[in-house]
Scaffold this motif. Sequence first.
Motif, PDB file in Angstrom:
ATOM      1  N   GLU A 135      10.688 -28.159  -0.657  1.00 14.95           N
ATOM      2  CA  GLU A 135      10.822 -28.562   0.966  1.00 14.95           C
ATOM      3  C   GLU A 135      12.290 -29.060   1.521  1.00 14.95           C
ATOM      4  N   GLY A 136      12.146 -30.286   0.703  1.00 12.16           N
ATOM      5  CA  GLY A 136      13.145 -31.751   0.959  1.00 12.16           C
ATOM      6  C   GLY A 136      14.193 -30.317   0.328  1.00 12.16           C
ATOM      7  N   VAL A 137      14.235 -29.933  -0.421  1.00 15.19           N
ATOM      8  CA  VAL A 137      15.883 -29.445  -0.938  1.00 15.19           C
ATOM      9  C   VAL A 137      16.105 -28.502  -0.028  1.00 15.19           C
ATOM     10  N   ARG A 138      15.789 -27.563   1.275  1.00 19.04           N
ATOM     11  CA  ARG A 138      16.292 -26.533   1.933  1.00 19.04           C
ATOM     12  C   ARG A 138      16.269 -27.434   3.265  1.00 19.04           C
ATOM     13  N   ALA A 139      15.868 -28.501   3.360  1.00 16.61           N
ATOM     14  CA  ALA A 139      16.426 -28.893   4.596  1.00 16.61           C
ATOM     15  C   ALA A 139      17.596 -29.482   3.909  1.00 16.61           C
ATOM     16  N   LEU A 140      17.714 -30.104   2.701  1.00 15.40           N
ATOM     17  CA  LEU A 140      19.079 -31.146   2.854  1.00 15.40           C
ATOM     18  C   LEU A 140      20.263 -29.802   2.901  1.00 15.40           C
ATOM     19  N   CYS A 141      20.070 -28.874   1.996  1.00 13.56           N
ATOM     20  CA  CYS A 141      20.423 -27.698   2.368  1.00 13.56           C
ATOM     21  C   CYS A 141      21.219 -27.406   3.710  1.00 13.56           C
ATOM     22  N   ASP A 142      20.334 -26.785   4.674  1.00 11.43           N
ATOM     23  CA  ASP A 142      20.538 -26.375   6.230  1.00 11.43           C
ATOM     24  C   ASP A 142      20.810 -28.037   6.759  1.00 11.43           C
ATOM     25  N   GLU A 143      21.125 -28.505   6.253  1.00 14.44           N
ATOM     26  CA  GLU A 143      21.667 -30.028   6.997  1.00 14.44           C
ATOM     27  C   GLU A 143      23.240 -30.059   6.375  1.00 14.44           C
ATOM     28  N   HIS A 144      24.010 -29.724   5.639  1.00 14.26           N
ATOM     29  CA  HIS A 144      25.380 -29.583   5.077  1.00 14.26           C
ATOM     30  C   HIS A 144      25.308 -27.913   4.614  1.00 14.26           C
ATOM     31  N   GLY A 145      24.919 -27.165   5.445  1.00  8.20           N
ATOM     32  CA  GLY A 145      25.414 -26.211   5.260  1.00  8.20           C
ATOM     33  C   GLY A 145      25.338 -25.224   3.549  1.00  8.20           C
ATOM     34  N   ILE A 146      25.173 -26.015   2.940  1.00  2.02           N
ATOM     35  CA  ILE A 146      24.378 -25.715   1.191  1.00  2.02           C
ATOM     36  C   ILE A 146      23.659 -23.554   1.278  1.00  2.02           C
ATOM     37  N   VAL A 147      24.236 -23.096   0.263  1.00  2.00           N
ATOM     38  CA  VAL A 147      23.210 -21.807   0.085  1.00  2.00           C
ATOM     39  C   VAL A 147      22.420 -22.441  -0.323  1.00  2.00           C
ATOM     40  N   PHE A 148      21.200 -22.075  -0.607  1.00  2.00           N
ATOM     41  CA  PHE A 148      20.175 -22.743  -1.369  1.00  2.00           C
ATOM     42  C   PHE A 148      18.878 -21.120  -1.792  1.00  2.00           C
ATOM     43  N   VAL A 149      19.634 -21.680  -3.441  1.00  2.00           N
ATOM     44  CA  VAL A 149      19.365 -20.364  -4.793  1.00  2.00           C
ATOM     45  C   VAL A 149      18.337 -20.602  -4.951  1.00  2.00           C
ATOM     46  N   LEU A 150      16.854 -20.054  -5.090  1.00  4.35           N
ATOM     47  CA  LEU A 150      15.529 -19.732  -5.763  1.00  4.35           C
ATOM     48  C   LEU A 150      16.029 -18.573  -7.389  1.00  4.35           C
ATOM     49  N   ASP A 151      15.599 -18.938  -8.411  1.00  5.45           N
ATOM     50  CA  ASP A 151      15.962 -18.232  -9.506  1.00  5.45           C
ATOM     51  C   ASP A 151      14.634 -17.745  -9.547  1.00  5.45           C
TER      52      ASP A 151
END
Length: 452
Positions: free
Chosen positions: A235-251
């Motif tokens: 959840e924290g990684v998702r929030a960091l991605c949202d904050e910075h416009g970074i694509v979150f990829v789950l393998d």
Amino acid sequence: MTPQPNPQAGAAVKAADRAHVFHSWSAQELIDPLAVAGAEGSYFWDYDGKRYLDFTSGLVFTNIGYQHPKVVAAIQEQAGKLTTFAPAFAVEARSEAARLIARRTPGDLDKIFFTNGGAEAVENATRMAKLHTGRPKVLSAYRSYHGGTAAAINLTGDPRRWPSDSGTAGVVRFWAPFLYRSPFHAETEQQECERALQHLADTIAFEGPATIAAIILETIPGTAGIMIPPPGYLEGVRALCDEHGIVFVLDEVMAGFGRTGEWFAADHTGVVPDLLTFAKGVNSGYVPLGGVAISGAIADTFARRPYPGGLTYSGHPLACAAAVATLNVMEEEGVVEQAARIGETVLGPGLRELAERHPSVGEVRGTGVFWALELVRDRETREPLVPYNPAGEANAPMAAFGAAAKAHGLWPFINMNRTHVVPPCNISEAEAKEGLAALDEALSVADEHTAR
């Protein structure tokens, strides 16, 4: 199916293999591949008629076991109807496979780009992320594996990357949480989560958020050790991605399609990535297939802009027919529920009981039919039973453990100082207990190398 010994045939198969097959990840003259005569369900056997309970699921892909009759029949039926067809066309098996996969993926991951396997899925997912954002870098974790192709191997954190690491691939690595061997000197799961997220936030800040296209994580790392992330981390990684416009990829190449007791490991947290890679369990490995599940926002990027990527065999009809049959079997037979139940009532309790009696077991961790035993020389110091990336004599304790398991009819998954317990998702209770009994015997051999 009862194994029928045929040593002469086995010798011929072995001779042809040794003469002509070039094996992956191996020094060719130092390996001795077992000649396999057949397989069914959770078992396979050699040409001498010796049968093994497969606690590896092949390479963690036979999620419904070997030779499931409904999937075999679906492949045969598809071969009789339309064996192959180019990927630019709409084909029934391809369309239905995509529909069924999209039905199970989290959130709005409703578009499916098909590949031949997991590494190609990672290649294309990171390419999509870079094109979507216009940024060059991808962040990935140490203690990870993402595949053997050019971009995927550079994203990988384990030693298989080293000989092929270009150093110029735009990859930045960070430490993901792992409390048992915490890089953050944490003492609790909460501390590990908080410190890991701060470390990632600092990495993003110092790398420059506007240069980072994506963060890729195995939802639960597989080959690297089956380390379940602490509550709140994804959840924290998702929030960091949202904050910075970074694509979150789950393998989810290894963890997906029932292995963790949910359709996808992300379902345990409710976290929805922007891209999700899959392969292996999507059709139990019967015909090579992988893919990327794509969010609406990223799919829109390529609505009127061509996506510059493709594969001759993308969405191959035989592979997709196998996927359709596999997904239907999993639903009809309650395979995901079975994986959860076996993990909760048999494997989890059984492995923890083994840990109490065997000093070589430092930690038990996992969920569903996705478990790891961390083998150590000393429980107090947590010194691994063998060094990191061992070879030759340094690996002798794990080699002895593996030989003991095979002698008791169990084929183990071994990586460095760990053995992973990753049988088919539909393994029966009796089969799981049979495997635990064999592990019990093999761990006694590992115990001989401990400080006790």
